[in-house]
Write an enzyme that holds these catalytic residues in place. Structure first.
Site, PDB file in Angstrom:
ATOM      1  N   HIS A 262     -34.074 -39.885  10.548  1.00 30.97           N
ATOM      2  CA  HIS A 262     -34.128 -38.728   9.660  1.00 30.97           C
ATOM      3  C   HIS A 262     -32.793 -38.492   8.956  1.00 30.97           C
ATOM      4  O   HIS A 262     -32.575 -37.451   8.375  1.00 30.97           O
ATOM      5  CB  HIS A 262     -34.561 -37.480  10.422  1.00 30.97           C
ATOM      6  CG  HIS A 262     -35.960 -37.562  10.966  1.00 30.97           C
ATOM      7  ND1 HIS A 262     -36.553 -36.543  11.663  1.00 30.97           N
ATOM      8  CD2 HIS A 262     -36.875 -38.565  10.916  1.00 30.97           C
ATOM      9  CE1 HIS A 262     -37.790 -36.906  12.012  1.00 30.97           C
ATOM     10  NE2 HIS A 262     -37.999 -38.131  11.575  1.00 30.97           N
TER      11      HIS A 262
ATOM     12  N   ASP B  37     -35.426 -39.915  15.033  1.00 31.89           N
ATOM     13  CA  ASP B  37     -35.059 -38.578  14.563  1.00 31.89           C
ATOM     14  C   ASP B  37     -33.711 -38.701  13.857  1.00 31.89           C
ATOM     15  O   ASP B  37     -33.409 -39.768  13.341  1.00 31.89           O
ATOM     16  CB  ASP B  37     -35.057 -37.597  15.746  1.00 31.89           C
ATOM     17  CG  ASP B  37     -35.333 -36.177  15.301  1.00 31.89           C
ATOM     18  OD1 ASP B  37     -34.526 -35.656  14.518  1.00 31.89           O
ATOM     19  OD2 ASP B  37     -36.348 -35.589  15.717  1.00 31.89           O
TER      20      ASP B  37
END
Ligand code: NAG
Ligand code: NAG
Ligand code: NAG
Ligand code: NAG
Ligand code: NAG
Ligand code: NAG
Ligand code: NAG
Ligand code: NAG
Length: 404
Positions: free
Chosen positions: A242, A219
């Site tokens: 991310h 993430d």
């Protein structure tokens, strides 16, 4: 008679040296009974070592030597009487089964502590793999939240250096209510497809420095939530993951402003986003100001530069009214490298509160794909542009990339 007195004197002299040593030398958990066998739970031993260190009136060190130690859970609470260092040379492993960690607790929680150092070259292994596949939070709202690896709550003047966090069940590190926290030579590793394994999440905290660190996870490498102020991120490599994100903001009432974010000299590789600021549509009010991204190298990043005020993953928003989060004083400078999609600089600001004071300078981003066309789309923002800009910023058209 005289001889007996001698012996008593000698004994008490030895006894005092013993106590003096316990206070100045490190508190070695193996001397308190911890076993480096990877299976005996060291929770009670660590709690005892913490009690001793935290109660010491002079600076003290807890040593976790080489070897693998199982730790079910740690709750290290202050205030302490003097600085404490926890030197982790070995590997501390979490139980694989999240149910072994108390409900609503994190794996390791540190709370109300001032002047702590975590160091030693060792590893915090969250053993997340089983939990990632079994946890139901991705498909159901009724689910038990997984524990973070390390939560620092209301912690001040603390350094975390020369450590690795591996495969957290949820976030690797979560900061809340902290002041003056430095991460240096901190490595975070989890697979690119591991769910919600954010690297470092910063919320309600002031004065956070992250430097010379390497973060690869499933993430956000670093996520900056509401109430984060004076955050300096430099010499960080990020990927997979991310990217480095501010937000998402505006989902809840009474969010505190985000202010003073500096991201410099970073390399971002193979991530879903590079540097991103996001807020929800139809949001509560909030603000994110004075944010500067400079000297960033992108390597095959899907959205290298993005402000997204219509952030709504999985189409869960029914109301599409504009975001009420104010974004101002933002700069993107000297950002180079490659993008995995044609959209290299996307600035989608709120229709009701357009972005203000946005500066874009010296951008050179190429599309990795075959067509070679790149684009920069913008809405509700008029950035001040300078330097070499490839592609043209906010031109809203797919144009052939110029040779770099
Ligand atoms: C803390 O240290 C003091 C002496 O400095 C001692 O009297 C007290 O028992 C200790 N408390 C704990 C909880 O260890
Ligand atoms: C941390 O700093 C804040 C703000 O200065 C202060 O209110 C708080 O008591 C400090 N906490 C500790 C554990 O020292
Ligand atoms: C921040 O914390 C570090 C480590 O405890 C300390 O050396 C430094 O003086 C602190 N900085 C400020 C501004 O308080
Ligand atoms: C962050 O960097 C800025 C600009 O370089 C500097 O003024 C500020 O003091 C730094 N803040 C911290 C917390 O290190
Ligand atoms: C641009 O950023 C790169 C990568 O961080 C750095 O090496 C270079 O010195 C920067 N260039 C300028 C002109 O600041
Ligand atoms: C770039 O990223 C895309 C999407 O993540 C991937 O499919 C592609 O193989 C990558 N290309 C290179 C050269 O790494
Ligand atoms: C540019 O693209 C964005 C995103 O697709 C869109 O919202 C905006 O209206 C476009 N602006 C113009 C002038 O076409
Ligand atoms: C790339 O740009 C050229 C020139 O503007 C255009 O003719 C071509 O259709 C574009 N290609 C794609 C895939 O958008």
């Amino acid at each position: 008679m005289a001889r007996a007195l001698d012996i008593i004197l000698l004994c008490s002299w030895l006894f005092f040296t013993c106590i003096a040593q316990a206070q100045t030398g490190p508190i070695d958990v193996t001397q308190l009974g911890a076993k480096p066998d990877g299976s005996a739970d060291m929770s009670q031993v660590l709690a005892d070592a913490w009690k001793q260190a935290c109660n010491s009136t002079t600076a003290s060190t807890i040593l976790i030597p080489k070897g693998t130690f199982l730790l079910k859970e740690a709750n290290l609470e202050g205030p302490c009487k003097a600085p404490v260092e926890i030197q982790i040379q070995g590997t501390i492993k979490a139980p694989e089964d999240p149910a072994q960690i108390s409900k609503d607790k994190e794996w390791m929680t540190i709370i109300y502590v001032d002047q702590l150092t975590l160091s030693g070259g060792g590893t915090l292994d969250g053993q997340g793999a089983k939990a990632w596949t079994q946890n139901e939070c991705r498909v159901k709202t009724e689910c038990s939240k997984l524990p973070n690896t390390l939560s620092l709550n209301f912690v001040n003047n603390t350094v975390i250096r020369d450590l690795t966090s591996l495969n957290s069940k949820l976030f690797h590190v979560n900061l809340f209510g902290c002041n003056n926290i430095t991460f240096q030579h901190f490595t975070i590793t989890a697979p690119g497809d591991s769910p919600n394994t954010d690297g470092i999440h910063i919320g309600h905290s002031t004065g956070v420095v992250i430097t010379d660190s390497n973060i690869g996870t499933g993430d956000d490498c670093i996520s900056i939530g509401d109430g984060a102020k004076q955050v300096n991120i430099s010499k960080v490599t990020c990927g997979p993951g991310h990217g480095i994100s501010v937000g998402s903001l505006g989902r809840y009432d009474n969010e505190l402003p985000v202010e003073g974010i500096f991201v410099t000299d970073c390399t971002i590789s193979g991530t879903l986003n590079g540097v991103r600021v996001k807020s929800w549509p139809a949001s509560k009010s909030g603000s994110a100001t004075n944010m500067h991204f400079e000297g960033i190298i992108m390597q095959n990043v899907s959205n290298p530069v993005i402000i997204d005020q219509e952030y709504c993953p999985n189409n869960q928003c029914t109301n599409t009214a504009p975001s009420s989060v104010k974004i101002a004083q933002v700069s993107f400078k000297n950002i180079t490298g490659t993008s995995a999609t044609p959209a290299v600089v996307t600035l989608l600001c709120s229709k009701s509160i357009p972005c203000e004071g946005v500066e874009v300078a010296d951008i050179d981003l190429a599309y990795n794909g075959n067509q070679g066309n790149v684009s920069s789309n913008c809405a509700n923002v008029k950035p001040a542009l300078s330097g070499k800009l490839n592609p043209p910023i906010c031109a809203n058209a797919t144009v052939p990339a110029q040779a770099a």
